[in-house]
Design an enzyme around this catalytic site. Structure first.
Site, PDB file in Angstrom:
ATOM      1  N   LYS A  58       0.858  -1.194   0.000  1.00  0.00           N
ATOM      2  CA  LYS A  58       0.000   0.000   0.000  1.00  0.00           C
ATOM      3  C   LYS A  58       0.875   1.218   0.000  1.00  0.00           C
ATOM      4  O   LYS A  58       1.804   1.331   0.804  1.00  0.00           O
ATOM      5  CB  LYS A  58      -0.889  -0.005   1.268  1.00  0.00           C
ATOM      6  CG  LYS A  58      -1.833   1.164   1.341  1.00  0.00           C
ATOM      7  CD  LYS A  58      -3.097   0.905   0.556  1.00  0.00           C
ATOM      8  CE  LYS A  58      -3.911   2.147   0.267  1.00  0.00           C
ATOM      9  NZ  LYS A  58      -3.507   2.839  -0.986  1.00  0.00           N
ATOM     10  N   GLN A 115       7.343   3.844   3.821  1.00  0.00           N
ATOM     11  CA  GLN A 115       5.937   3.448   3.862  1.00  0.00           C
ATOM     12  C   GLN A 115       5.715   2.189   4.707  1.00  0.00           C
ATOM     13  O   GLN A 115       4.683   2.037   5.350  1.00  0.00           O
ATOM     14  CB  GLN A 115       5.446   3.227   2.421  1.00  0.00           C
ATOM     15  CG  GLN A 115       3.933   3.278   2.272  1.00  0.00           C
ATOM     16  CD  GLN A 115       3.394   4.692   2.161  1.00  0.00           C
ATOM     17  OE1 GLN A 115       3.946   5.527   1.460  1.00  0.00           O
ATOM     18  NE2 GLN A 115       2.309   4.981   2.859  1.00  0.00           N
ATOM     19  N   LYS A 145       5.553   3.394   8.329  1.00  0.00           N
ATOM     20  CA  LYS A 145       4.389   4.270   8.483  1.00  0.00           C
ATOM     21  C   LYS A 145       3.116   3.433   8.550  1.00  0.00           C
ATOM     22  O   LYS A 145       2.280   3.605   9.432  1.00  0.00           O
ATOM     23  CB  LYS A 145       4.328   5.216   7.279  1.00  0.00           C
ATOM     24  CG  LYS A 145       3.195   6.224   7.320  1.00  0.00           C
ATOM     25  CD  LYS A 145       2.946   6.895   5.974  1.00  0.00           C
ATOM     26  CE  LYS A 145       4.178   7.554   5.403  1.00  0.00           C
ATOM     27  NZ  LYS A 145       3.861   8.388   4.205  1.00  0.00           N
ATOM     28  N   LYS A 175       5.370   1.645  -3.100  1.00  0.00           N
ATOM     29  CA  LYS A 175       5.295   3.002  -3.665  1.00  0.00           C
ATOM     30  C   LYS A 175       5.540   2.902  -5.161  1.00  0.00           C
ATOM     31  O   LYS A 175       6.158   1.946  -5.629  1.00  0.00           O
ATOM     32  CB  LYS A 175       6.380   3.885  -3.039  1.00  0.00           C
ATOM     33  CG  LYS A 175       6.130   5.371  -3.172  1.00  0.00           C
ATOM     34  CD  LYS A 175       5.217   5.870  -2.069  1.00  0.00           C
ATOM     35  CE  LYS A 175       4.817   7.311  -2.258  1.00  0.00           C
ATOM     36  NZ  LYS A 175       4.122   7.821  -1.075  1.00  0.00           N
ATOM     37  N   GLY A 206      -2.701   8.243  -4.312  1.00  0.00           N
ATOM     38  CA  GLY A 206      -2.037   9.444  -4.816  1.00  0.00           C
ATOM     39  C   GLY A 206      -0.776   9.806  -4.041  1.00  0.00           C
ATOM     40  O   GLY A 206      -0.487   9.263  -2.983  1.00  0.00           O
ATOM     41  N   ASP A 207      -0.025  10.729  -4.599  1.00  0.00           N
ATOM     42  CA  ASP A 207       1.133  11.360  -3.956  1.00  0.00           C
ATOM     43  C   ASP A 207       1.366  12.620  -4.797  1.00  0.00           C
ATOM     44  O   ASP A 207       0.430  13.095  -5.471  1.00  0.00           O
ATOM     45  CB  ASP A 207       2.352  10.408  -3.948  1.00  0.00           C
ATOM     46  CG  ASP A 207       3.464  10.875  -3.011  1.00  0.00           C
ATOM     47  OD1 ASP A 207       3.374  10.643  -1.802  1.00  0.00           O
ATOM     48  OD2 ASP A 207       4.436  11.515  -3.483  1.00  0.00           O
ATOM     49  N   THR A 215      -4.432  13.549   5.053  1.00  0.00           N
ATOM     50  CA  THR A 215      -3.019  13.730   5.405  1.00  0.00           C
ATOM     51  C   THR A 215      -2.827  15.066   6.124  1.00  0.00           C
ATOM     52  O   THR A 215      -2.174  15.130   7.179  1.00  0.00           O
ATOM     53  CB  THR A 215      -2.124  13.632   4.160  1.00  0.00           C
ATOM     54  OG1 THR A 215      -2.508  12.478   3.417  1.00  0.00           O
ATOM     55  CG2 THR A 215      -0.662  13.539   4.536  1.00  0.00           C
ATOM     56  N   SER A 243      -6.835   5.759   3.714  1.00  0.00           N
ATOM     57  CA  SER A 243      -6.898   4.847   2.561  1.00  0.00           C
ATOM     58  C   SER A 243      -7.296   3.451   3.030  1.00  0.00           C
ATOM     59  O   SER A 243      -8.092   2.765   2.376  1.00  0.00           O
ATOM     60  CB  SER A 243      -5.528   4.754   1.874  1.00  0.00           C
ATOM     61  OG  SER A 243      -5.324   5.847   1.011  1.00  0.00           O
TER      62      SER A 243
HETATM   63  P1  NDP Z   1       0.809  17.749  -4.447  1.00  0.00           P
HETATM   64  O1  NDP Z   1       1.281  17.382  -5.791  1.00  0.00           O
HETATM   65  O2  NDP Z   1      -0.649  17.937  -4.217  1.00  0.00           O
HETATM   66  O3  NDP Z   1       1.536  19.080  -3.945  1.00  0.00           O
HETATM   67  C1  NDP Z   1       2.920  19.148  -3.846  1.00  0.00           C
HETATM   68  C2  NDP Z   1       3.302  20.550  -3.412  1.00  0.00           C
HETATM   69  O4  NDP Z   1       4.692  20.553  -3.116  1.00  0.00           O
HETATM   70  C3  NDP Z   1       3.092  21.590  -4.503  1.00  0.00           C
HETATM   71  O5  NDP Z   1       2.816  22.828  -3.918  1.00  0.00           O
HETATM   72  C4  NDP Z   1       4.459  21.583  -5.199  1.00  0.00           C
HETATM   73  O6  NDP Z   1       4.735  22.785  -5.908  1.00  0.00           O
HETATM   74  C5  NDP Z   1       5.385  21.401  -4.042  1.00  0.00           C
HETATM   75  N1  NDP Z   1       6.579  20.708  -4.531  1.00  0.00           N
HETATM   76  C6  NDP Z   1       6.643  19.454  -5.046  1.00  0.00           C
HETATM   77  N2  NDP Z   1       7.894  19.156  -5.435  1.00  0.00           N
HETATM   78  C7  NDP Z   1       8.614  20.232  -5.166  1.00  0.00           C
HETATM   79  C8  NDP Z   1       9.973  20.514  -5.316  1.00  0.00           C
HETATM   80  N3  NDP Z   1      10.834  19.635  -5.856  1.00  0.00           N
HETATM   81  N4  NDP Z   1      10.399  21.726  -4.896  1.00  0.00           N
HETATM   82  C9  NDP Z   1       9.535  22.617  -4.344  1.00  0.00           C
HETATM   83  N5  NDP Z   1       8.228  22.401  -4.179  1.00  0.00           N
HETATM   84  C10 NDP Z   1       7.780  21.220  -4.575  1.00  0.00           C
HETATM   85  O7  NDP Z   1       1.387  16.626  -3.476  1.00  0.00           O
HETATM   86  P2  NDP Z   1       0.937  16.248  -1.991  1.00  0.00           P
HETATM   87  O8  NDP Z   1       0.457  17.440  -1.273  1.00  0.00           O
HETATM   88  O9  NDP Z   1       0.050  15.058  -2.091  1.00  0.00           O
HETATM   89  O10 NDP Z   1       2.315  15.727  -1.371  1.00  0.00           O
HETATM   90  C11 NDP Z   1       3.194  16.586  -0.654  1.00  0.00           C
HETATM   91  C12 NDP Z   1       4.127  15.739   0.196  1.00  0.00           C
HETATM   92  O11 NDP Z   1       3.358  14.974   1.138  1.00  0.00           O
HETATM   93  C13 NDP Z   1       4.992  14.721  -0.545  1.00  0.00           C
HETATM   94  O12 NDP Z   1       6.221  14.585   0.116  1.00  0.00           O
HETATM   95  C14 NDP Z   1       4.194  13.426  -0.390  1.00  0.00           C
HETATM   96  O13 NDP Z   1       5.027  12.292  -0.512  1.00  0.00           O
HETATM   97  C15 NDP Z   1       3.693  13.593   1.028  1.00  0.00           C
HETATM   98  N6  NDP Z   1       2.521  12.797   1.400  1.00  0.00           N
HETATM   99  C16 NDP Z   1       1.378  12.855   0.669  1.00  0.00           C
HETATM  100  C17 NDP Z   1       0.261  12.122   1.064  1.00  0.00           C
HETATM  101  C18 NDP Z   1      -1.036  12.219   0.351  1.00  0.00           C
HETATM  102  O14 NDP Z   1      -2.008  11.630   0.841  1.00  0.00           O
HETATM  103  N7  NDP Z   1      -1.144  12.936  -0.768  1.00  0.00           N
HETATM  104  C19 NDP Z   1       0.325  11.230   2.232  1.00  0.00           C
HETATM  105  C20 NDP Z   1       1.564  11.310   2.974  1.00  0.00           C
HETATM  106  C21 NDP Z   1       2.612  12.051   2.545  1.00  0.00           C
HETATM  107  P3  NDP Z   1       4.678  22.785  -7.524  1.00  0.00           P
HETATM  108  O15 NDP Z   1       3.218  22.617  -7.841  1.00  0.00           O
HETATM  109  O16 NDP Z   1       5.227  24.101  -7.910  1.00  0.00           O
HETATM  110  O17 NDP Z   1       5.497  21.619  -7.974  1.00  0.00           O
HETATM  111  O1  2IT Z   2       3.062   8.825   1.404  1.00  0.00           O
HETATM  112  C1  2IT Z   2       1.913   8.386   1.616  1.00  0.00           C
HETATM  113  O2  2IT Z   2       1.609   7.852   2.681  1.00  0.00           O
HETATM  114  C2  2IT Z   2       0.922   8.541   0.547  1.00  0.00           C
HETATM  115  N1  2IT Z   2       1.222   9.113  -0.477  1.00  0.00           N
HETATM  116  C3  2IT Z   2      -0.466   7.971   0.723  1.00  0.00           C
HETATM  117  C4  2IT Z   2      -0.477   6.496   0.422  1.00  0.00           C
HETATM  118  C5  2IT Z   2      -1.839   5.841   0.383  1.00  0.00           C
HETATM  119  O3  2IT Z   2      -1.857   4.670   0.007  1.00  0.00           O
HETATM  120  O4  2IT Z   2      -2.851   6.466   0.713  1.00  0.00           O
END
Ligand code: NDP
Ligand code: 2IT
Length: 447
Positions: free
Chosen positions: A92, A113, A116, A128, A167-168, A212, A379
């Site tokens: 997952k 992961q 976590k 992943k 998603g991520d 998240t 999830s």
């Molecule tokens: P999104 O794609 O929705 O948003 C990512 C954000 O981070 C955007 O504002 C983006 O800006 C910025 N960003 C991404 N890469 C870079 C970079 N290299 N340098 C600067 N800014 C950057 O992703 P999420 O919000 O889903 O994910 C954000 C973080 O949280 C990640 O590390 C992800 O692994 C983690 N995460 C996500 C989960 C989820 O459920 N979605 C769960 C647990 C962890 P820009 O648009 O300009 O690229």
């Molecule tokens: O980093 C993370 O935990 C995620 N992107 C969410 C993973 C999931 O299966 O919901």
């Protein structure tokens, strides 16, 4: 050999076998640092090649993703799925679409992961995936064709009982829709539980989108409570402006705090009056625009193109964008400005040097594998609802999420005390996650 010597020997092997993958090495090193303490007390965890097996993914899949752009050119991207560890349940973990994605990055994320998912207390293994596809500037139909091509290969490797992606970065509800549609078409079956983060009318769970960001904020509330204080009245800086950042801001405001800054990869905005969330959602979720557009409407705010968002003085810092975005210099600035708590909404956003400074300064610090586990936990709640063909109400699901985050906080805190480092959530999360996975691996023999 002492635990320390055993661990550093295995670490050297990991680095040599996985050359050129610094993010993966960093993630392993961070967990290994905590393992030395465990091995001292429970040396049996070094038996049967357990740690070596834990570092080696059960399966790593790399595939070609060809698609045609709107101008008729054929493009070729690379797809990945690392099925890391399945002792606690089906693999997952999310899918990341970003030009920087490579095998080492997917391995770092998959490794994190495992622990976590163990911390959530729910039956999910670790995995992943993703692609080096860059969604920026692509039309709707290009995104759809890419997702369809990606799933055309991925579908043979996943399933409700095998591997359940979500998603991520770069993958949200829109992409999950295209991926699910293609999976359904290719397999001729409506297997809701094969992906999470689905739309609410076709198998998705309430609160998954928010989970998240809400979860990281619940974790901070628990950390602050342990310090005898609360979010209410606190100034919070949150990097990123994607899925995690937006819903962290929402929950901070609901709990009486003020989110005063957020960012994207082109810069950051500061709004001392508190971020106008409706405006931010419209720019980011509806228009898919850039963060600088915020200041065109909101005159109280300013946009800073060059510099670090961590220069903005705050009580609480939530890095919610990407890995290694909070550096040693940033940690120095935050500490100088009096930060009391830092929680990782993103995966591994804090560099090891910055983490060291926070620990030395006594700043409450929550690692991503604990603080951002609310997403994957919800999830798993989505999988439960799919399995029983049920759908729960928002408030009920949100209460479940809050309870899961409280439990994770409790588990990390108790484990850190048990191992003589009260308040060290990094140690607590690593050990509590490791022990759960390791015990299950022992039970199942050498596989
Ligand atoms: P999104 O794609 O929705 O948003 C990512 C954000 O981070 C955007 O504002 C983006 O800006 C910025 N960003 C991404 N890469 C870079 C970079 N290299 N340098 C600067 N800014 C950057 O992703 P999420 O919000 O889903 O994910 C954000 C973080 O949280 C990640 O590390 C992800 O692994 C983690 N995460 C996500 C989960 C989820 O459920 N979605 C769960 C647990 C962890 P820009 O648009 O300009 O690229
Ligand atoms: O980093 C993370 O935990 C995620 N992107 C969410 C993973 C999931 O299966 O919901």
């Amino acid at each position: 050999m002492t635990g320390n010597e055993q661990v550093s020997k295995i670490y050297d092997v990991v680095v040599n076998r996985n050359a050129g993958e610094p993010l993966f090495h960093q993630a392993v090193a961070e967990v290994f640092e905590s393992l030395t303490v465990v091995l001292k007390r429970h040396p049996h965890y070094a038996n049967f090649g357990l740690i070596e097996r834990l570092c080696e993914p059960e399966r790593q899949i790399i595939f070609r993703v060809p698609w045609t752009d709107d101008a008729g050119n054929v493009r070729v991207n690379r797809g990945f799925r690392v099925q890391y560890n399945s002792v606690l349940g089906p693999y997952k973990g999310g899918l990341r679409f970003h030009p920087s994605v490579n095998l080492g990055m997917v391995k770092f994320l998959g490794f994190e992961q495992i622990f976590k998912n163990a911390l959530t207390g729910l039956p999910i293994g670790g995995g992943k995936g993703g692609s080096d596809f860059d969604p920026k500037g692509r039309s709707e139909s290009e995104i759809m064709r890419f997702c369809q091509s990606f799933m055309t290969e991925l579908q043979r490797h996943i399933g409700e009982y095998t591997d359940v992606p979500a998603g991520d970065i770069g993958v949200g509800g829109r992409e999950i829709g295209y991926l699910f549609g293609q999976y359904k078409r290719l397999t001729n079956s409506y297997e809701s539980g094969v992906l999470t983060g689905k739309g609410l009318t076709w198998g998705g769970s309430q609160v998954r989108k928010e989970a998240t960001g809400y979860g990281v904020t619940y974790f901070v509330a628990n950390m602050l409570e342990a310090k005898g204080t609360e979010i209410s009245g606190k100034k919070v800086v949150i990097s990123g402006s994607g899925n995690v950042a937006i819903y962290a801001i929402e929950k901070v405001h609901q709990l009486g705090g003020t989110a005063i800054a957020c960012s994207d990869s082109s810069g950051y905005i500061v709004d001392e009056d508190g971020i106008d969330l409706e405006l931010l959602k419209d720019i980011k979720e509806v228009q898919r625009g850039r963060i600088c557009e915020y200041v065109e409407t909101r005159k109280s705010a300013r946009f800073i193109e060059n510099g670090s968002i961590w220069d903005v003085p705050c009580d609480v810092a939530l890095p919610c964008a990407t890995q290694n975005e909070l550096t040693e210099q940033d940690a120095k600035t935050l500490i100088k400005n009096g930060v009391i708590a830092v929680a990782e909404g993103a995966n591994m956003p804090t560099t090891p040097e910055a983490l060291k400074l926070f620990r030395e300064a006594g700043v409450a610090f929550a690692p991503g594998k604990a603080a951002n586990a609310g997403g994957v936990a919800t999830s798993a709640l989505e999988m439960q609802q799919n399995a029983s063909r049920d759908s729960w109400h928002f408030d009920y699901t949100d209460e479940r999420l809050a309870a899961i985050m409280r439990d994770i906080h409790g588990r990390c805190s108790e484990t850190s005390e048990e191992f003589g480092k009260p308040g060290d959530y990094v140690l607590g999360a690593n050990i509590a996650g490791f022990v759960k996975v390791a015990d299950a691996m022992f039970s199942m023999g050498v596989i």
